[in-house]
Design an enzyme around this catalytic site. Structure first.
Site, PDB file in Angstrom:
ATOM      1  N   GLU A 163       0.834  -1.210   0.000  1.00  0.00           N
ATOM      2  CA  GLU A 163       0.000   0.000   0.000  1.00  0.00           C
ATOM      3  C   GLU A 163       0.869   1.262   0.000  1.00  0.00           C
ATOM      4  OE1 GLU A 163      -3.585  -0.324   2.125  1.00  0.00           O
ATOM      5  OE2 GLU A 163      -3.974   1.827   2.121  1.00  0.00           O
ATOM      6  N   ASP A 175      -3.959  -1.787  10.157  1.00  0.00           N
ATOM      7  CA  ASP A 175      -5.082  -2.410   9.454  1.00  0.00           C
ATOM      8  C   ASP A 175      -4.690  -3.769   8.882  1.00  0.00           C
ATOM      9  OD1 ASP A 175      -6.131   0.023  10.074  1.00  0.00           O
ATOM     10  OD2 ASP A 175      -6.071   0.804   8.034  1.00  0.00           O
TER      11      ASP A 175
END
Ligand code: GLA
Length: 387
Positions: A163, A175
């Site tokens: 990411e 996360d």
């Protein structure tokens, strides 16, 4: 019914319709962060919990080195040759898929061709980490077809790198870690510096209800990266006095107060939130372990006020929904969850009153579009697995 079974069945059935053969299925949960917001990228503590909303990937190996994925949500099929992947990429749904294959290969892992069909029931852009669930479920599938051992902390790091470097969002580890390594019945007290983790059992009396403002986080990426930059600016200033400081994790409230004259007032406020928020995950964990829901709710309310006043990531809708929640029977405390700027809030509610709480909230809160707010009583759920 909200269990991995629902998206898993949809993905599997669509895979059979498209390919005429039985797939394997990997799932990963969304998460709600109970407290410890914007602390993960400051080497601090967080307290997330995997929830019973999931992304499911039905998959089978391919022999031609192609990565092909069908999204049931957007009804689109995309394909890429694995050898052509290079960072940075884009930020559409397929980029999150390709990013994980890129990160695995870049880390020296073997990555085989794969056909995937992806379905999910995590509201997208709502702060419940649908993107981390997508990354981690794809990672679980890729590991399976490539005979790579499933190591949740390692794969969480890898998905975070995907990411950061491929999609270009400078997120922390929380996360992906929650999507990879959550435990049914528990939240995870995670030290984001060394990834040591303590499961914290959720007492049966306590329910966590997510409440969606209905506002999507369109500007979250850039505002998020600016908050990170403020934290880095604060650390740079603090290091001038003490080079041993590597992150806001290394700073005490007194140490920060002493450095206030050195900093721009906005930088100071951002750092103050982070330094004070660092201790709240431990406080909330202890309160939950002691069954002290009053204290747990107070810690959540304090976190919310700090995110609103010091970190400035709340919004009018988040204020409204948390205030309504606090004034609804059965609620001990409520706060925004995730990056902020919209998305979801989370309330701690007495389990016996959770259904009536949801009913009242849905009548009392209406999203800006006029529809009643989506609320969900979370079941603390396992991290990524094959089903
Ligand atoms: C987003 C990021 C996380 C974390 C939270 C804020 O969810 O992906 O890494 O920084 O915001 O706590």
């Amino acid at each position: 019914m909200n269990s991995p079974a629902v998206p898993a069945m949809r993905a599997r059935q669509r895979f059979i319709d498209l390919h005429g053969s039985e797939p394997l299925v990997a799932v990963a949960p969304g998460r709600v962060n109970l407290v410890g917001e914007h602390t993960d990228y400051n080497d601090g503590y967080v307290l997330p919990m995997g929830i019973d909303l999931h992304v499911a990937v039905a998959f089978a190996p391919r022999r031609d080195g192609q990565l092909r994925a069908r999204s049931v949500t957007v009804e689109e099929t995309r394909q890429v040759d694995l050898v052509e992947l290079s960072a940075p990429g884009g930020s559409e749904w397929f980029d999150y898929v390709a990013a994980v294959a890129w990160a695995l290969a870049d880390a020296g892992e073997p990555v085989g061709g794969i056909d995937m069909v992806i379905a999910g029931n995590i509201p997208i852009g709502s702060g419940l980490s649908s993107s981390a669930a997508l990354e981690v479920s794809v990672a679980r599938a890729l590991c399976e077809v490539s005979s790579v051992q499933w190591d949740p902390p390692k794969m969480a790091r890898l998905c975070q790198r995907a990411e950061n470097q491929y999609v270009g969002v400078n997120c922390g580890i929380m996360d992906q870690y929650a999507a990879a390594a959550s435990r049914a019945g528990c939240a995870l007290l995670l030290d984001c510096r060394d990834l040591t983790v303590t499961p914290v059992e959720i007492p049966s009396r306590a329910s966590f209800v997510v409440m969606d403002t209905g506002v999507r986080r369109t500007l979250a990426g850039s505002a998020y990266n600016r908050r990170r930059a403020s934290c880095e600016a604060a650390v740079a200033r603090l290091r001038e006095r003490d080079p041993a400081i590597r992150a806001l994790r290394d700073v005490t409230p007194d140490g920060l107060a002493a450095a206030e004259p050195l900093m721009h007032p906005e930088t100071y406020s951002r750092a103050k939130h982070v330094v004070e928020e660092m201790v709240r995950p431990q406080q909330l964990a202890e309160a939950l372990q002691a069954g002290d829901l009053e204290t747990a709710g107070r810690v959540m309310n304090e976190s919310h006020a700090s995110l609103r006043d010091l970190y400035e990531v709340s919004s009018a809708e988040l204020e409204e929904i948390t205030e309504l929640a606090r004034n609804t029977a059965g609620c001990y405390g409520a706060r925004m969850t995730g990056a902020g700027f919209g998305g979801c809030a989370v309330a701690l509610v007495e389990t016996d009153m959770a259904s009536s709480f949801v009913g009242r909230m849905q009548r009392r809160y209406s999203a800006p579009g006029g529809e009643s707010g989506y609320c969900h009583i979370c079941v603390p759920s396992d991290g990524a697995k094959l089903v």
